[in-house]
Every structure is written in structure tokens, then in C-alpha cells.
Write an enzyme that holds these catalytic residues in place. Structure first.
Site, mmCIF file in Angstrom:
data_model
loop_
_atom_site.group_PDB
_atom_site.id
_atom_site.type_symbol
_atom_site.label_atom_id
_atom_site.label_comp_id
_atom_site.label_asym_id
_atom_site.label_seq_id
_atom_site.Cartn_x
_atom_site.Cartn_y
_atom_site.Cartn_z
ATOM 1 N N HIS A 87 4.255 0.939 1.130
ATOM 2 C CA HIS A 87 5.688 0.732 1.320
ATOM 3 C C HIS A 87 6.285 0.273 0.006
ATOM 4 C CE1 HIS A 87 9.495 -0.583 2.980
ATOM 5 N NE2 HIS A 87 9.215 0.218 3.981
ATOM 6 N N ASP A 98 5.291 3.274 10.556
ATOM 7 C CA ASP A 98 5.059 4.594 11.139
ATOM 8 C C ASP A 98 3.604 4.910 11.405
ATOM 9 O OD1 ASP A 98 7.629 5.344 11.497
ATOM 10 O OD2 ASP A 98 7.877 5.988 9.424
HETATM 11 N N1 CMC Z 1 -2.060 6.974 -0.028
HETATM 12 C C1 CMC Z 1 -2.721 6.923 -1.217
HETATM 13 N N2 CMC Z 1 -2.243 6.357 -2.330
HETATM 14 C C2 CMC Z 1 -1.021 5.805 -2.264
HETATM 15 C C3 CMC Z 1 -0.263 5.808 -1.071
HETATM 16 C C4 CMC Z 1 -0.844 6.413 0.070
HETATM 17 N N3 CMC Z 1 -0.156 6.453 1.227
HETATM 18 N N4 CMC Z 1 0.935 5.204 -1.291
HETATM 19 C C5 CMC Z 1 0.920 4.811 -2.566
HETATM 20 N N5 CMC Z 1 -0.240 5.175 -3.175
HETATM 21 C C6 CMC Z 1 -0.660 4.900 -4.555
HETATM 22 C C7 CMC Z 1 0.029 5.811 -5.546
HETATM 23 O O1 CMC Z 1 -0.712 6.988 -5.781
HETATM 24 C C8 CMC Z 1 0.135 4.917 -6.749
HETATM 25 O O2 CMC Z 1 -1.153 4.882 -7.347
HETATM 26 P P1 CMC Z 1 -1.287 4.703 -8.977
HETATM 27 O O3 CMC Z 1 -0.673 3.377 -9.270
HETATM 28 O O4 CMC Z 1 -2.760 4.783 -9.217
HETATM 29 O O5 CMC Z 1 -0.529 5.866 -9.562
HETATM 30 C C9 CMC Z 1 0.386 3.522 -6.174
HETATM 31 O O6 CMC Z 1 -0.205 3.570 -4.855
HETATM 32 C C10 CMC Z 1 1.863 3.162 -6.035
HETATM 33 O O7 CMC Z 1 2.514 4.200 -5.298
HETATM 34 P P2 CMC Z 1 4.036 4.635 -5.528
HETATM 35 O O8 CMC Z 1 4.218 6.019 -5.003
HETATM 36 O O9 CMC Z 1 4.427 4.375 -6.941
HETATM 37 O O10 CMC Z 1 4.804 3.576 -4.626
HETATM 38 P P3 CMC Z 1 6.263 3.722 -4.104
HETATM 39 O O11 CMC Z 1 6.758 2.367 -3.841
HETATM 40 O O12 CMC Z 1 7.076 4.590 -5.014
HETATM 41 O O13 CMC Z 1 6.090 4.567 -2.735
HETATM 42 C C11 CMC Z 1 5.776 5.143 -0.459
HETATM 43 C C12 CMC Z 1 6.125 4.022 -1.452
HETATM 44 C C13 CMC Z 1 6.051 4.634 0.957
HETATM 45 C C14 CMC Z 1 6.686 6.367 -0.709
HETATM 46 C C15 CMC Z 1 4.286 5.538 -0.639
HETATM 47 O O14 CMC Z 1 3.466 4.414 -0.384
HETATM 48 C C16 CMC Z 1 3.864 6.693 0.265
HETATM 49 O O15 CMC Z 1 4.044 7.856 -0.130
HETATM 50 N N6 CMC Z 1 3.319 6.415 1.483
HETATM 51 C C17 CMC Z 1 2.985 7.456 2.423
HETATM 52 C C18 CMC Z 1 4.240 7.912 3.155
HETATM 53 C C19 CMC Z 1 4.703 6.906 4.192
HETATM 54 O O16 CMC Z 1 3.929 6.409 5.000
HETATM 55 N N7 CMC Z 1 6.025 6.659 4.200
HETATM 56 C C20 CMC Z 1 6.653 5.793 5.227
HETATM 57 C C21 CMC Z 1 7.249 4.546 4.645
HETATM 58 S S1 CMC Z 1 7.660 3.384 5.971
HETATM 59 C C22 CMC Z 1 8.925 4.137 6.837
HETATM 60 C C23 CMC Z 1 10.216 4.036 6.102
HETATM 61 O O17 CMC Z 1 10.748 2.909 6.011
HETATM 62 O O18 CMC Z 1 10.691 5.057 5.661
#
Ligand code: CMC
Length: 428
Positions: free
Chosen positions: A307, A364
Site C-alpha cells: 500500500h 482487497d
Molecule cells: N508484490 C511484489 N512486490 C511489490 C508489491 C507486490 N504487491 N508491491 C510493491 N512491491 C515492491 C516493488 O516492486 C518495489 O520494490 P523495489 O523497491 O525493489 O523496486 C517496492 O515494493 C515498492 O513498491 P512501489 O510500487 O514503489 O510502491 P507504491 O507505493 O508505488 O505502490 C501499490 C503501492 C499498492 C500500487 C503496490 O504495492 C501494488 O502494486 N500492490 C498490488 C496491487 C494492490 O493490491 N493494490 C490495492 C491497493 S489497496 C486498495 C486501494 O486503496 O486502492
């Protein structure tokens, strides 16, 4: 904490006020930055460090796993309030007394019909259309049938636009699903509670009476409360920025629905279920999928994990996990998907990759399992999220208009070509 922050550029010092929020959050007010520095801007892709507004609606502390609507904790609201009370709280700032709640509900019910011509628009969509695209289009189309809802310059006009959409939106939600399943498009029943009415509109069979199941009503009520607001996330920011041009409430909501659709946001609930299904079909080997999620050359992510704001745990996920157990138990459903989800969660919580990046199950991860047990089709999961988020979007849109916020218009750092002379086609 100093009340000023100093920025030094090329030896020149500039001072900016520091603002403290009611929960002691600290923000540097850079409104004067560009003017004072002769054009310098900040850059922050994804707005990870940027506060886009001051808001009094929702407080969340991602490190401590706190979520509160108007000061009330999500745990208490999920246990003690119902969705309509929470909607009122979010939009108007206080919990309603009995009279206020009754009036609110009755005003919503008086608008629980949409123009029958909306059926013609719905008819033009192929059955294969994703319900989120259909819902966004129909919500936008409502403006054409309710043009007065765009002009909200009085409290009364604002209130009318709000109760109108709260009345009509569940009809659109139900019709979106019924159209996909070839069922007749009916209206609701004003003798029912808001959530009971939603369920009846969605599931009533043309040949028999609909019997309410209190377990499903409670479960849906709780899920909608948990999704009702989440401060300046992607869809809410979209709603606020769309409305900041003084576009109407309904089209601003339609924009929010489109933003919510994506799998990194609300679309994750559908993606989680599809991922769990795929793992089951593939023999239930969770380790294989953990490895894929950690592999930088593999685009696969563990859906329902991580998140932007919660870096400890998502308080909504905690409540939902317990609710999933209760609902499945009460309904007598044994779902192997729940076991896969629990196994995956356990492995991820113990895995260094996930621990280092503070990746925890989000809201989710378990919501889809409950929706599935309730008989809601997978492609409708994000629509249910939108139904829950509706009061939050409305509250944020109303706040933006009432605070007379300026039009949202970010700057950019241009990194393209500098001036070059036009090249005629024969010379390219
Ligand atoms: N699986 C594997 N690796 C992950 C995941 C995941 N679900 N989420 C983040 N990472 C890794 C990412 O690859 C990165 O690694 P590194 O630092 O080595 O490059 C690190 O964790 C940070 O990730 P980020 O994408 O920079 O983090 P963010 O804050 O931009 O993204 C997120 C947050 C929710 C988009 C992301 O965690 C994600 O894609 N999760 C899966 C989709 C999901 O479940 N979304 C629902 C969010 S809750 C409902 C809502 O409020 O919308």
C-alpha cells in the site's frame, strides 16, 4: 517544531511557512515558491511527498495502522454504525441523530429512480463490457438527465445533487450487473434499508420473492463502511481535480470510477481473486508465486499486497480477515481459495523481501473472498468498491467546492527537445 522552513538555492535563502495538522502532521507550505524563486518548482512523481489539499474528513497514519473518519476509528464505525450513518458522517461531518438520518434516507429514497432512457444507453453496451466502464459511462450520462445538479452554488442545490446520486447510483450498480446476466432491470423497494435494497435490486429473480439474508446484509454493510473513504488516493484525487474545474458532481464521480478501475487501485479486488484462482488451478503452489512476485524480471505482483500509505498493516484488512472467516462460517461455505489466501499471507509476512519493503495484505486481499461467498460475480467486485467509496468521493468533492479550492493544475519539468526549425516532409 520551527514554524518556518528554509530553502537555499544558489546561495539565496527562501523561507516558507510550516503548517501543523490536528494530528501533528507537518507540511511545508510552498504556495509562494515559484513566485519567490523566479520559477523554481518541486517535482514529485506519484505525489509521494505532496499534500494536494487540507482536509478535515479522513485521517490515516500508515505507520501505526490508524484510519479514522471525522475522528471516529474505523474499528468502532465498522462495529457500531451502518453504512448510511457513515455516509452522512463523512459528507456532513457529524454522526446524524435519528431525525437527521431518517430525513437523509427519505430524501435519498425520493430520488431512487433513474430516467428510463438510461436503459437505452445500457442496451447499447455489449454484454462483454466490463461493469466499471459501463458504470462510469452511466454515471456521467446521469448529468444529461439531471442538469440542475451541476450548479451547486447554494447549500440546497449541493444537498439535492448529493441525495440524488446516493439514490440513483445503487440502481446503476444493480442494472450494470443485471444487464450482464440478462436479467430484467427493476427498481428498488423504498421500504428497505439502503444496503438491503442494493442486494434486492442486484439479486431479485423475476420469478420469486427475494428473501433478505441478514448475514449478507451485515457483511456488505461492513465492507461498504471499510471502503467509504481513504483520503487523497488515486480516485479521490481524480474526483477532486475534475471537480476543481467546476465540472458537475456526477461527471467528477465518473472520472473517479475510471481511476478506481485500475488493478493497482480498486481493480485489485478482482485481480486478487483471479490470482488466487490461478494459483489453485496451478496446483496451489504458493511458493512458486512468491518467487514470481520477487523476481524483478517478472511483471507479476502479489495482488492485494502493499500500500502506498500503510507500511505496517492495513487496519481494514484486519477487520475484513475476521469478517471473511465469520461470513464463510455463517454461510457454511468451505472455500479452498481462503486457505490459499491464508497460506500466501503467512509466507509473505515471514519473507524478507516483503518484510524489507513493508508489504502487508491490504483491504482487497480478503474482500473478494467475501464477495464471492455472497454470490457477487468477480467482475462486479470493483463496482462494489465504488458503491462503498461513493460517500467518500462526495464528501471530498463537497469539501473541495466549499473551501473554494483553485483549479488543480500541476506544473512539469520539461525534458523534451529545445527549439528546432520545422523540417519539410521530403527532408525527414
Ligand atoms: N508484490 C511484489 N512486490 C511489490 C508489491 C507486490 N504487491 N508491491 C510493491 N512491491 C515492491 C516493488 O516492486 C518495489 O520494490 P523495489 O523497491 O525493489 O523496486 C517496492 O515494493 C515498492 O513498491 P512501489 O510500487 O514503489 O510502491 P507504491 O507505493 O508505488 O505502490 C501499490 C503501492 C499498492 C500500487 C503496490 O504495492 C501494488 O502494486 N500492490 C498490488 C496491487 C494492490 O493490491 N493494490 C490495492 C491497493 S489497496 C486498495 C486501494 O486503496 O486502492
Amino acid at each position: 517544531m520551527s514554524d518556518k522552513a528554509t530553502l537555499e538555492i544558489n546561495g539565496d535563502k527562501f523561507e516558507f511557512p510550516v503548517k501543523i495538522g490536528s494530528e501533528n502532521e507537518v507540511a511545508i507550505d510552498i504556495k509562494a515558491l515559484r513566485g519567490a524563486t523566479n520559477g523554481v518548482i518541486t517535482i514529485d512523481p506519484g505525489y509521494k511527498n505532496t499534500g494536494s489539499c487540507e482536509s478535515a474528513i479522513t485521517f490515516l497514519d500508515g505507520e501505526k495502522g490508524i484510519l479514522r473518519y471525522r475522528g471516529y476509528s474505523i474499528e468502532e464505525l465498522a462495529e457500531k454504525a451502518d453504512f448510511l450513518e457513515v455516509a452522512y458522517l463523512l459528507i456532513f461531518g457529524e454522526l446524524p441523530n435519528k431525525e437527521e438520518l431518517d430525513k437523509f434516507h427519505s430524501d435519498i429514497k425520493s430520488h431512487a429512480v433513474v430516467d428510463d432512457d438510461i436503459k437505452k444507453i445500457l442496451d447499447a453496451f455489449p454484454k462483454s463490457a466490463h461493469p466499471m466502464g459501463v458504470l462510469s459511462s452511466l454515471t456521467s450520462a446521469l448529468t444529461a438527465f439531471n442538469p440542475s445538479s451541476v450548479d451547486v452554488n447554494s447549500d440546497e442545490a449541493m444537498y439535492n445533487a448529493i441525495v440524488r446520486i446516493l439514490g440513483k447510483f445503487p440502481v446503476l450498480v444493480a442494472w450494470t450487473m443485471r444487464k450482464k446476466h440478462g436479467l430484467p432491470l427493476d427498481y428498488g423497494d423504498n421500504s428497505l434499508g439502503y444496503v438491503e435494497n442494493v442486494l434486492k435490486m442486484m439479486f431479485k429473480s423475476p420469478t420469486q420473492e427475494y428473501e433478505q439474508n441478514p448475514i449478507l446484509v451485515n457483511a456488505l454493510d461492513k465492507l461498504l463502511i471499510l471502503h467509504a473513504d481513504h483520503e487523497q488516493n488515486c480516485s479521490t484525487s481524480t474526483v477532486r481535480i475534475t471537480g476543481s474545474s467546476h465540472a458537475g458532481l456526477f461527471v467528477s464521480l465518473a472520472a473517479g470510477i475510471s481511476a478506481l478501475w485500475g488493478p493497482l487501485h480498486g481493480g485489485a479486488n478482482q485481480a486478487v481473486l483471479e490470482m488466487l484462482e490461478a494459483i489453485k488451478e496451478d496446483g496451489g503452489d504458493t511458493k512458486k508465486y512468491m518467487a514470481k512476485a520477487k523476481d524483478k524480471n517478472d511483471p507479476f505482483r502479489l495482488m492485494g499486497f502493499g500500500h502506498r500509505v500503510y507500511k505496517n498493516f492495513d487496519p481494514r484488512a484486519k477487520i475484513i480477515k475476521v469478517a471473511a472467516d465469520e461470513v464463510l462460517g455463517d454461510l457454511g461455505v468451505e472455500d479452498p481459495i481462503l486457505d490459499i489466501a491464508k497460506g500466501l499471507e503467512k509466507e509473505a509476512l515471514e519473507d524478507q523481501y516483503f518484510v524489507d519493503r513493508k508489504l502487508y495484505p491490504n483491504v482487497d486481499f480478503y474482500s473478494g473472498i467475501i464477495y464471492r461467498a455472497m454470490g457477487i460475480p468477480v467482475e462486479m467486485f470493483t463496482v462494489m468498491f465504488a458503491l462503498g467509496r461513493l460517500p467518500g468521493w462526495i464528501a471530498q468533492w463537497r469539501e473541495m467546492r466549499m473551501r473554494k479550492e483553485p483549479i488543480g493544475r500541476p506544473r512539469q519539468l520539461y525534458i523534451g527537445e529545445t527549439y528546432r526549425a520545422f523540417k519539410p516532409i521530403e527532408k525527414r
